[in-house]
Design a protein around this motif. Sequence first.
Motif, short mmCIF file in Angstrom:
data_model
loop_
_atom_site.label_atom_id
_atom_site.label_comp_id
_atom_site.label_asym_id
_atom_site.label_seq_id
_atom_site.Cartn_x
_atom_site.Cartn_y
_atom_site.Cartn_z
N VAL A 48 0.84 -1.21 0.00
CA VAL A 48 0.00 0.00 0.00
C VAL A 48 0.87 1.25 0.00
O VAL A 48 0.60 2.22 -0.73
N GLU A 49 1.92 1.25 0.81
CA GLU A 49 2.82 2.40 0.85
C GLU A 49 3.50 2.61 -0.50
O GLU A 49 3.65 3.74 -0.98
N ASP B 43 -4.06 -5.89 -12.42
CA ASP B 43 -4.99 -7.02 -12.30
C ASP B 43 -5.99 -6.77 -11.19
O ASP B 43 -5.72 -6.08 -10.21
N ALA B 44 -7.18 -7.37 -11.37
CA ALA B 44 -8.31 -7.09 -10.47
C ALA B 44 -8.05 -7.55 -9.04
O ALA B 44 -8.38 -6.86 -8.08
N GLU B 45 -7.46 -8.74 -8.88
CA GLU B 45 -7.24 -9.27 -7.53
C GLU B 45 -6.31 -8.36 -6.73
O GLU B 45 -6.58 -8.04 -5.56
N SER B 46 -5.21 -7.93 -7.34
CA SER B 46 -4.28 -7.03 -6.66
C SER B 46 -4.95 -5.70 -6.34
O SER B 46 -4.76 -5.13 -5.26
N ASN B 47 -5.74 -5.20 -7.29
CA ASN B 47 -6.46 -3.94 -7.09
C ASN B 47 -7.38 -4.04 -5.87
O ASN B 47 -7.43 -3.15 -5.02
N THR B 48 -8.11 -5.16 -5.78
CA THR B 48 -9.04 -5.36 -4.67
C THR B 48 -8.31 -5.44 -3.34
O THR B 48 -8.70 -4.81 -2.35
N ARG B 49 -7.24 -6.21 -3.30
CA ARG B 49 -6.47 -6.35 -2.05
C ARG B 49 -5.91 -5.01 -1.58
O ARG B 49 -5.98 -4.68 -0.40
N LEU B 50 -5.35 -4.26 -2.52
CA LEU B 50 -4.76 -2.98 -2.16
C LEU B 50 -5.81 -1.98 -1.68
O LEU B 50 -5.58 -1.23 -0.72
N GLN C 192 -8.21 8.38 0.64
CA GLN C 192 -8.04 8.92 -0.71
C GLN C 192 -7.42 7.88 -1.64
O GLN C 192 -7.82 7.74 -2.80
N LEU C 193 -6.44 7.15 -1.13
CA LEU C 193 -5.79 6.12 -1.96
C LEU C 193 -6.77 5.00 -2.27
O LEU C 193 -6.82 4.51 -3.42
N ALA C 194 -7.55 4.58 -1.28
CA ALA C 194 -8.53 3.51 -1.51
C ALA C 194 -9.53 3.92 -2.58
O ALA C 194 -9.84 3.15 -3.50
N LEU C 195 -10.05 5.16 -2.48
CA LEU C 195 -11.01 5.63 -3.49
C LEU C 195 -10.34 5.77 -4.85
O LEU C 195 -10.97 5.50 -5.89
N ARG C 196 -9.09 6.16 -4.85
CA ARG C 196 -8.35 6.27 -6.12
C ARG C 196 -8.21 4.90 -6.78
O ARG C 196 -8.32 4.78 -8.01
N LEU C 197 -7.99 3.86 -5.99
CA LEU C 197 -7.86 2.50 -6.53
C LEU C 197 -9.20 1.95 -7.02
O LEU C 197 -9.24 1.16 -7.96
N ILE C 198 -10.29 2.37 -6.37
CA ILE C 198 -11.61 1.86 -6.76
C ILE C 198 -12.15 2.60 -7.97
O ILE C 198 -12.88 2.02 -8.79
N ASN C 199 -11.80 3.87 -8.11
CA ASN C 199 -12.34 4.68 -9.20
C ASN C 199 -12.06 4.03 -10.56
O ASN C 199 -10.91 3.75 -10.90
N GLY C 200 -13.11 3.79 -11.33
CA GLY C 200 -12.97 3.18 -12.65
C GLY C 200 -12.69 1.69 -12.63
O GLY C 200 -12.34 1.11 -13.67
N PHE C 201 -12.87 1.04 -11.47
CA PHE C 201 -12.57 -0.39 -11.35
C PHE C 201 -13.39 -1.22 -12.34
O PHE C 201 -12.88 -2.16 -12.97
N HIS C 202 -14.69 -0.89 -12.50
CA HIS C 202 -15.56 -1.67 -13.38
C HIS C 202 -15.16 -1.54 -14.85
O HIS C 202 -15.41 -2.44 -15.65
N LYS C 203 -14.51 -0.43 -15.21
CA LYS C 203 -14.07 -0.25 -16.59
C LYS C 203 -12.77 -1.02 -16.85
O LYS C 203 -12.59 -1.61 -17.92
#
Length: 431
Positions: free
Chosen positions: A317-318, A334-341, A352-363
């Motif tokens: 995460v850091e 990749d989706a799995e790494s994105n979800t874990r992070l 802010q970082l969590a929302l940044r990682l989720i933003n546009g996830f479905h695309k």
Amino acid sequence: MTDQTIVPFWQRLREISLYPAQPGALITLIVLSLARLLGLLPGVGRIVTLLVLVALYKFAFEVLRATANGHMEPPENALDMEESVGRQGVMMQGAFIVLAFLSFLVGGVLFGEDGIWFGIAASLLLLLGWPGACMSLAIDQNFWHALNPGTWMQIMSRLGWPYFLAFGLMALIFLSSANAQSLVQGVLPLLIGLPVLYFISGYALIATFHLMGYLVWQYQDELGYTPSNTASLPAIDRNADPDQFILDEAAQMIRDGETDMATDTLRAHLRERGGTEALHTQYRKLLRLKGDPAELIRHGKEWLPMLLAQDREKAAVELCREMVELDPTFVVSDAESNTRLAKRAAALGQTQLALRLINGFHKRHPKSADIPEMYLLAARLLSERMGKDAEAKALLTQIRTAYPEHPLLPQIDALLKLIESVSSTTKPAAT
């Protein structure tokens, strides 16, 4: 970590002098310098001038703290330090000026005409203690502890001659700034000259605070300071590290002033054989010192999946946070790494970082089964941590519509009901 593995500050004079010219600091200085013009407004001018000064000191202390934690790029997006630190910095400057003035009064009372020498000696001592007080305030964020002369003396005694060498360099920076201001003053019209003068003084201030932060970074063991970027990592048994021989070799190169050679050596070793966490960490420290964001990004993309494979999610995460700061377009592949992070970032309070990682996830990952869970997490963060109930409600409604039979539907409905109940209690009564 010892100061032997870090380039001494006297070998980084060029980088120190150019630190405020980096985009993050340069933009801040320009904005604050232009805002200084608002101080000419009648009535509110003094208040605006004070607010601009507080903002400058807040940024300066953020620079000191970031550098002390090993970040050689100016802070841009993460303003972690409380606003009160900027006010305390201004207050401390005022306190030092008042103490210097009082020393002349006390000297006059005690020694008569010879009291001026007492005042001069006390003022010089205060001037010499100023860097120690600033370092203490930035690290501990304790105003009274920083104002205590015993704190300065302790820092001076622990650092020894490097403290006084750094003090001389700071004095040279401020003298150069004063000389530049004297050349500009009176030549330019007020509306241009005022921001220019403020920019020059701010440039000098940021450079000196970066130097103070680097002093803490270089002598962290002597000061008993643990940088926050390494505090989360487990202690490494250096005698058991398989790559210790290459780390020692690189450390010797750094001591000899061959920083580029040390960086190339570590890079070659990582590409040919890989390396332990200590080797990756040291390599990134050298890249930060060198100011090589492109290589930091390339290496980070390689190291991130390694950390996740080793279940080092907190360190991952850091690293991800640093990657986003270096490259705002960075995305996890990749989706799995994105979800874990994203989950781990949320658990660590990095909203802010969590929302940044989720933003546009479905695309990015349209076939991922984690889409509802990710956006439910985003809605929770928006509502519970950021107070953006309207955005959270809209997001939950979209999830509910797109996945009407999903197992998470009860949690989605419960959060929607909670948001609606909170919104209804906060609305003003109808007249």
